[in-house]
Motif scaffolding. Sequence first.
Motif, PDB file in Angstrom:
ATOM      1  N   ARG A 125       0.854  -1.173   0.000  1.00  0.00           N
ATOM      2  CA  ARG A 125       0.000   0.000   0.000  1.00  0.00           C
ATOM      3  C   ARG A 125       0.890   1.222   0.000  1.00  0.00           C
ATOM      4  O   ARG A 125       1.324   1.671   1.042  1.00  0.00           O
ATOM      5  CB  ARG A 125      -0.901  -0.019   1.238  1.00  0.00           C
ATOM      6  CG  ARG A 125      -1.839  -1.200   1.284  1.00  0.00           C
ATOM      7  CD  ARG A 125      -2.917  -1.072   0.227  1.00  0.00           C
ATOM      8  NE  ARG A 125      -3.720   0.103   0.470  1.00  0.00           N
ATOM      9  CZ  ARG A 125      -4.880   0.081   1.108  1.00  0.00           C
ATOM     10  NH1 ARG A 125      -5.368  -1.018   1.553  1.00  0.00           N
ATOM     11  NH2 ARG A 125      -5.551   1.192   1.291  1.00  0.00           N
ATOM     12  N   ARG A 126       1.192   1.722  -1.192  1.00  0.00           N
ATOM     13  CA  ARG A 126       1.975   2.946  -1.244  1.00  0.00           C
ATOM     14  C   ARG A 126       1.143   4.034  -0.593  1.00  0.00           C
ATOM     15  O   ARG A 126      -0.007   4.225  -0.918  1.00  0.00           O
ATOM     16  CB  ARG A 126       2.255   3.312  -2.698  1.00  0.00           C
ATOM     17  CG  ARG A 126       2.922   4.663  -2.862  1.00  0.00           C
ATOM     18  CD  ARG A 126       3.561   4.782  -4.226  1.00  0.00           C
ATOM     19  NE  ARG A 126       2.639   5.177  -5.263  1.00  0.00           N
ATOM     20  CZ  ARG A 126       2.360   6.442  -5.574  1.00  0.00           C
ATOM     21  NH1 ARG A 126       2.915   7.432  -4.895  1.00  0.00           N
ATOM     22  NH2 ARG A 126       1.545   6.727  -6.548  1.00  0.00           N
ATOM     23  N   LEU A 182      -0.097   7.847   0.496  1.00  0.00           N
ATOM     24  CA  LEU A 182      -0.360   9.016  -0.308  1.00  0.00           C
ATOM     25  C   LEU A 182       0.949   9.761  -0.530  1.00  0.00           C
ATOM     26  O   LEU A 182       1.645  10.071   0.413  1.00  0.00           O
ATOM     27  CB  LEU A 182      -1.360   9.900   0.445  1.00  0.00           C
ATOM     28  CG  LEU A 182      -2.012  11.052  -0.289  1.00  0.00           C
ATOM     29  CD1 LEU A 182      -2.843  10.544  -1.454  1.00  0.00           C
ATOM     30  CD2 LEU A 182      -2.873  11.819   0.690  1.00  0.00           C
ATOM     31  N   PHE A 183       1.272  10.017  -1.769  1.00  0.00           N
ATOM     32  CA  PHE A 183       2.484  10.751  -2.144  1.00  0.00           C
ATOM     33  C   PHE A 183       3.768  10.068  -1.674  1.00  0.00           C
ATOM     34  O   PHE A 183       4.801  10.696  -1.544  1.00  0.00           O
ATOM     35  CB  PHE A 183       2.466  12.187  -1.597  1.00  0.00           C
ATOM     36  CG  PHE A 183       1.102  12.787  -1.645  1.00  0.00           C
ATOM     37  CD1 PHE A 183       0.464  12.931  -2.875  1.00  0.00           C
ATOM     38  CD2 PHE A 183       0.426  13.139  -0.511  1.00  0.00           C
ATOM     39  CE1 PHE A 183      -0.817  13.450  -2.939  1.00  0.00           C
ATOM     40  CE2 PHE A 183      -0.854  13.652  -0.570  1.00  0.00           C
ATOM     41  CZ  PHE A 183      -1.471  13.813  -1.781  1.00  0.00           C
ATOM     42  N   SER A 227      -0.771   8.013 -15.632  1.00  0.00           N
ATOM     43  CA  SER A 227      -2.065   8.162 -14.982  1.00  0.00           C
ATOM     44  C   SER A 227      -2.289   6.976 -14.058  1.00  0.00           C
ATOM     45  O   SER A 227      -1.927   5.850 -14.385  1.00  0.00           O
ATOM     46  CB  SER A 227      -3.177   8.233 -16.021  1.00  0.00           C
ATOM     47  OG  SER A 227      -4.438   8.229 -15.374  1.00  0.00           O
ATOM     48  N   GLU A 228      -2.901   7.236 -12.899  1.00  0.00           N
ATOM     49  CA  GLU A 228      -3.198   6.167 -11.946  1.00  0.00           C
ATOM     50  C   GLU A 228      -4.255   5.213 -12.500  1.00  0.00           C
ATOM     51  O   GLU A 228      -4.476   4.141 -11.962  1.00  0.00           O
ATOM     52  CB  GLU A 228      -3.727   6.766 -10.639  1.00  0.00           C
ATOM     53  CG  GLU A 228      -2.713   7.548  -9.835  1.00  0.00           C
ATOM     54  CD  GLU A 228      -1.800   6.637  -9.027  1.00  0.00           C
ATOM     55  OE1 GLU A 228      -1.964   5.407  -9.098  1.00  0.00           O
ATOM     56  OE2 GLU A 228      -0.922   7.168  -8.339  1.00  0.00           O
ATOM     57  N   LYS A 280      -2.414  -2.807 -11.841  1.00  0.00           N
ATOM     58  CA  LYS A 280      -2.256  -2.196 -10.519  1.00  0.00           C
ATOM     59  C   LYS A 280      -2.244  -3.247  -9.407  1.00  0.00           C
ATOM     60  O   LYS A 280      -2.937  -4.251  -9.474  1.00  0.00           O
ATOM     61  CB  LYS A 280      -3.417  -1.248 -10.241  1.00  0.00           C
ATOM     62  CG  LYS A 280      -3.427  -0.069 -11.151  1.00  0.00           C
ATOM     63  CD  LYS A 280      -4.365   1.019 -10.674  1.00  0.00           C
ATOM     64  CE  LYS A 280      -5.823   0.675 -10.783  1.00  0.00           C
ATOM     65  NZ  LYS A 280      -6.666   1.858 -11.029  1.00  0.00           N
ATOM     66  N   CYS A 281      -1.450  -2.951  -8.391  1.00  0.00           N
ATOM     67  CA  CYS A 281      -1.452  -3.814  -7.210  1.00  0.00           C
ATOM     68  C   CYS A 281      -2.663  -3.458  -6.379  1.00  0.00           C
ATOM     69  O   CYS A 281      -2.949  -2.301  -6.156  1.00  0.00           O
ATOM     70  CB  CYS A 281      -0.223  -3.538  -6.356  1.00  0.00           C
ATOM     71  SG  CYS A 281       1.217  -4.216  -7.058  1.00  0.00           S
ATOM     72  N   LEU A 282      -3.347  -4.473  -5.930  1.00  0.00           N
ATOM     73  CA  LEU A 282      -4.520  -4.204  -5.118  1.00  0.00           C
ATOM     74  C   LEU A 282      -4.557  -5.181  -3.959  1.00  0.00           C
ATOM     75  O   LEU A 282      -4.429  -6.372  -4.167  1.00  0.00           O
ATOM     76  CB  LEU A 282      -5.782  -4.320  -5.967  1.00  0.00           C
ATOM     77  CG  LEU A 282      -7.036  -3.743  -5.349  1.00  0.00           C
ATOM     78  CD1 LEU A 282      -6.989  -2.238  -5.342  1.00  0.00           C
ATOM     79  CD2 LEU A 282      -8.274  -4.195  -6.103  1.00  0.00           C
TER      80      LEU A 282
END
Lengths: 169, 258
Positions: A119-120, A122-123, A143-144, A167-169
């Motif tokens: 979980r990266r 925020l920023f 883009s995300e 994307k990693c989820l």
Amino acid sequence: MSVLAFDREALRRRALQAAGTVVDPEIPVLTIADLGVLREARVTEEGGVEVDITPTYSGCPAMRMIALQVEEALRAAGLPAPRVRLVLSPAWTTDWMTEAGRDRLRAYGIAPPAPRATRRGLFGLEEAVACPRCGSTATETLSEFGSTACKALRRCTACREPFDHFKCL
Amino acid sequence: MTSILVAREAPPLLLHTMRLADTMLVLGHRLSEWTGQAPMLEEELALANAALDYIGQARSLYAYAATLEGKGRTEDDLAYLRDAPDWRNWLIAELPNGDFARTVLRQFLVAAFLQPWWHALAQSKDATLAAIAAKAEKEAAYHLRHAGEWVIRLGDGTAESHRRMEAALEELWSYTGEMFEADAADRALIEAGIVPDPETLRGAWADMVGRVLAEATLAMPGPAWMQSGGRRGVHTEHLGHLLAVMQHLPRSYPGAVW
């Protein structure tokens, strides 16, 4: 194990196998077994087969098509009274994607998700994503959100090619 | 059209599920209005993807509400065959998109609440809500990051983008109070361990919002009078227009299917 229980187990396995041949309509190199979308199969009390699938994202528009294809695959395999159930729990994660699936994804030109979902914050620091074409990790996010809910859009600064990243989820 | 929620005695769990579902669908519909009009292709995809997430969450919640109601109605009936006074969404969700700055600021303010909310709701004693929440939380984490980064980029951008972000903050701030409201129906669920107390999330929300606004060189507004009403069915004039567009097809062609 009684003969009956043995038959039921064989039926269950056949259902899993048949359902596992269905490919993702958006990423046709991956089967729903590769993706971890296929969760479980069971033989119902009435003797039919029931297969559980789980969505990658709540709004994934491919789910309905996948459910229909699973039902069709089960019917084509001669399995009795096929039924598909949509389950939400446990929530799908890219950790369930198979090794073979990750390799096929890369060969198809889509960077696979990291082996373990992080979980990266925020920023926070960006994860290193290798370009599926030249292998360089000198890549950046464009883009995300990409062409489907499960992908982000990136660009390789070494070979200059844009590419999708699962994307990693 | 018969209404299910105007009745004051609507069971708390049904009412709560409908409030969540309505908020997700209205917000998802608003985001979908950007399709074909976003300032750049990447953001067009991003907003459409986020819209899909919200609409997907709404579908799960409506399907559950339909089960709770037990009158044989479907998720589509609940989404398409109710008039504005029956809707229970937050007012902030139904406000027009405005410019891109206002849209992403709304996404940020809402996601900063929803991400910890879904996280807490995933521990619900209600297994269905917990399952929907565990899934939605992952999506909300992406929404939060995406919108938060835009708030910073625009707030700390050019004089024009800063001005627009400031105006958006002024416009939206008084609509953030509704996220923390809890009435008697909510209280009953909170006490039963079915939903979290939104008040307990205020600290995390304020920290996140404060941090991002500071980085965006925007002043965090102080305590202010807050708008209220959506959760009780008292809406702005904008919801009716939204519903007219969203519900047009199933109402003009009853029973239409793909």
